[in-house]
Design a protein around this motif. Structure first.
Motif, PDB file in Angstrom:
ATOM      1  N   ASN A 191       5.861   2.825 -13.073  1.00 38.27           N
ATOM      2  CA  ASN A 191       4.855   2.480 -14.082  1.00 38.27           C
ATOM      3  C   ASN A 191       3.478   2.742 -13.475  1.00 38.27           C
ATOM      4  N   LYS A 192       2.855   3.825 -13.854  1.00 35.99           N
ATOM      5  CA  LYS A 192       1.575   4.223 -13.256  1.00 35.99           C
ATOM      6  C   LYS A 192       0.439   3.259 -13.588  1.00 35.99           C
ATOM      7  N   ASN A 193       0.615   2.398 -14.590  1.00 27.88           N
ATOM      8  CA  ASN A 193      -0.400   1.381 -14.890  1.00 27.88           C
ATOM      9  C   ASN A 193      -0.432   0.279 -13.840  1.00 27.88           C
ATOM     10  N   LEU A 194       0.565   0.220 -12.984  1.00 22.89           N
ATOM     11  CA  LEU A 194       0.634  -0.827 -11.965  1.00 22.89           C
ATOM     12  C   LEU A 194       0.199  -0.347 -10.580  1.00 22.89           C
ATOM     13  N   VAL A 195      -0.194   0.917 -10.461  1.00 23.56           N
ATOM     14  CA  VAL A 195      -0.570   1.445  -9.143  1.00 23.56           C
ATOM     15  C   VAL A 195      -1.804   0.741  -8.599  1.00 23.56           C
ATOM     16  N   TYR A 196      -2.888   0.697  -9.363  1.00 21.34           N
ATOM     17  CA  TYR A 196      -4.107   0.052  -8.867  1.00 21.34           C
ATOM     18  C   TYR A 196      -3.956  -1.457  -8.715  1.00 21.34           C
ATOM     19  N   PRO A 197      -3.275  -2.149  -9.640  1.00 22.45           N
ATOM     20  CA  PRO A 197      -3.017  -3.573  -9.393  1.00 22.45           C
ATOM     21  C   PRO A 197      -2.205  -3.810  -8.115  1.00 22.45           C
ATOM     22  N   MET A 198      -1.307  -2.879  -7.771  1.00 18.25           N
ATOM     23  CA  MET A 198      -0.546  -3.033  -6.528  1.00 18.25           C
ATOM     24  C   MET A 198      -1.467  -2.867  -5.328  1.00 18.25           C
ATOM     25  N   TYR A 199      -2.418  -1.947  -5.415  1.00 15.84           N
ATOM     26  CA  TYR A 199      -3.414  -1.812  -4.343  1.00 15.84           C
ATOM     27  C   TYR A 199      -4.231  -3.103  -4.209  1.00 15.84           C
ATOM     28  N   ILE A 200      -4.572  -3.708  -5.332  1.00 22.11           N
ATOM     29  CA  ILE A 200      -5.324  -4.968  -5.305  1.00 22.11           C
ATOM     30  C   ILE A 200      -4.481  -6.067  -4.670  1.00 22.11           C
ATOM     31  N   ALA A 201      -3.199  -6.146  -5.031  1.00 21.97           N
ATOM     32  CA  ALA A 201      -2.305  -7.142  -4.436  1.00 21.97           C
ATOM     33  C   ALA A 201      -2.210  -6.936  -2.924  1.00 21.97           C
ATOM     34  N   ALA A 202      -2.124  -5.691  -2.499  1.00 24.12           N
ATOM     35  CA  ALA A 202      -2.079  -5.387  -1.066  1.00 24.12           C
ATOM     36  C   ALA A 202      -3.366  -5.839  -0.384  1.00 24.12           C
ATOM     37  N   GLY A 203      -4.491  -5.554  -1.019  1.00 25.50           N
ATOM     38  CA  GLY A 203      -5.780  -5.979  -0.469  1.00 25.50           C
ATOM     39  C   GLY A 203      -5.890  -7.487  -0.360  1.00 25.50           C
ATOM     40  N   LEU A 204      -5.411  -8.197  -1.371  1.00 23.32           N
ATOM     41  CA  LEU A 204      -5.440  -9.665  -1.327  1.00 23.32           C
ATOM     42  C   LEU A 204      -4.603 -10.194  -0.166  1.00 23.32           C
ATOM     43  N   CYS A 205      -3.443  -9.605   0.045  1.00 23.10           N
ATOM     44  CA  CYS A 205      -2.593 -10.028   1.162  1.00 23.10           C
ATOM     45  C   CYS A 205      -3.285  -9.791   2.503  1.00 23.10           C
ATOM     46  N   LEU A 236       0.830  -1.211   0.000  1.00 26.15           N
ATOM     47  CA  LEU A 236       0.000   0.000   0.000  1.00 26.15           C
ATOM     48  C   LEU A 236       0.862   1.257   0.000  1.00 26.15           C
ATOM     49  N   VAL A 237       1.920   1.244   0.778  1.00 20.71           N
ATOM     50  CA  VAL A 237       2.813   2.397   0.849  1.00 20.71           C
ATOM     51  C   VAL A 237       3.602   2.544  -0.451  1.00 20.71           C
ATOM     52  N   GLN A 238       3.968   1.413  -1.055  1.00 19.28           N
ATOM     53  CA  GLN A 238       4.784   1.438  -2.274  1.00 19.28           C
ATOM     54  C   GLN A 238       3.994   1.834  -3.518  1.00 19.28           C
TER      55      GLN A 238
END
Length: 109
Positions: free
Chosen positions: A58-72, A50-52
């Motif tokens: 790559n701004k296209n990976l911001v929301y997928p990173m939020y999703i990955a954080a949520g899954l964790c 979430l912090v990262q």
């Protein structure tokens, strides 16, 4: 802002590393080891993602990173023997891959 983000992410990552090592080597009672290894580790990694996320190049990976954080984080609260608990591992794997592929390019002379 960048320094604070890096510091927070570093603290979260070190905390997660300590959790996984303590849980792996069974240094405490089985209940505490399970909590550290199966829950707190994924919560800390999710928080680190979430912090990262806003700092990814790559701004296209911001929301997928939020999703990955949520899954964790969501997966950490599920029972470890549940069929759906694998989402925390999927989130971890996805977040690590996005971290690797969104690294800043190094200019070589």
């Amino acid at each position: 802002m960048k320094t604070n983000t890096t510091t927070i992410q570093g603290i979260l990552s070190i905390g997660a590393l300590v959790c996984i090592l303590v849980g792996y080597f069974n240094l405490f009672s089985p209940e505490i080891n399970s909590f550290l290894y199966n829950r707190l580790f994924y919560i800390l990694i999710g928080a680190s993602f979430l912090v990262q996320a806003p700092t990814l190049t790559n701004k296209n990976l911001v929301y997928p990173m939020y999703i990955a954080a949520g899954l964790c984080i969501v997966g950490a609260f599920m029972r470890p023997d549940s069929q759906v608990a694998i989402i925390k591992t999927i989130g971890l794997f996805a977040g690590v891959l996005m971290s690797i592929f969104s690294r800043p390019k190094i200019k070589r002379d």
